[in-house]
Scaffold this active site. Sequence first.
Site, PDB file in Angstrom:
ATOM      1  N   HIS A 144      -2.653  -7.454  -0.773  1.00 44.47           N
ATOM      2  CA  HIS A 144      -1.513  -7.825  -1.604  1.00 44.47           C
ATOM      3  C   HIS A 144      -2.095  -7.541  -3.043  1.00 44.47           C
ATOM      4  O   HIS A 144      -3.256  -7.480  -3.076  1.00 44.47           O
ATOM      5  CB  HIS A 144      -1.541  -9.332  -1.619  1.00 44.47           C
ATOM      6  N   ASP A 175       1.479  -5.815  -0.397  1.00 48.06           N
ATOM      7  CA  ASP A 175       2.730  -6.696  -0.237  1.00 48.06           C
ATOM      8  C   ASP A 175       2.919  -7.665  -1.538  1.00 48.06           C
ATOM      9  O   ASP A 175       1.841  -7.922  -2.128  1.00 48.06           O
ATOM     10  CB  ASP A 175       2.609  -7.667   1.139  1.00 48.06           C
TER      11      ASP A 175
END
Length: 246
Positions: free
Chosen positions: A209, A53
């Site tokens: 991430h 992400d």
Amino acid sequence: MAAEDFSNLQLDRPDVPVYDTHTLADRRAQGLTIALPELTPYREGKVAYLTFDDGPDDKNTPAVLDALKEAGIKATFYVTGTQAEAHPDVLRRIYAEGHAIGNHSYDHRYEKLYPSVDGFFREMEKTDAIIEAILGVRPLILRAPGGRIGHFTSAYEPALKAHGYVEHDWNVSSADAAPGHPAAQDFIDNISSETDGEATAHTAIILMHSSEGHEETVKALPEIIRILKEKGYRFGVVTPMTPQPW
């Protein structure tokens, strides 16, 4: 690529990304189908979906891509509009190397996304337009910043279907965004323990991430991949056919 009426979406393999060559605005203007058909989730063997992400950035996302290329696997990148605008060349690399790209809103600001359904989809369509301007395609998948639990009301699910999106949260978290600056071994241990048991016996959608500040995620990634392979997983990319993580 998705057909104009989405009739070709039902794929028989989990590692092929799916995109649309039309934005929602184009589909509305041309009177084309917007809602997706009913699709059968892909469930064959054990599949791990590595998802990243908040990128792309110009440091950690390229390093993640290098590690994935070295391992010969594909992953899914949920990108924000602001980061796509800032780093279009990295977005192009994600796409060119066969990874999936998902919509993660324009700037990840909850106060824009969750007061209203209309606000949420304005942010998603804005990001779609940015991605389409860079790549010539737009995603059919998205991830709600922070996940749907605690943010979505009952109005969001039918609105997702009406807008032709599929949202996926996760059932395995690296916890690489936890406070206290956790280290690579923490992420490795988290993913190893959370991929034991019935809940992830067939589908493991793994949250990580690739944005600024996630150097430890880059360090952890080769060992995470090794452990998942050892457990018998193969690797897929998130598409509308990917099973939900619950």
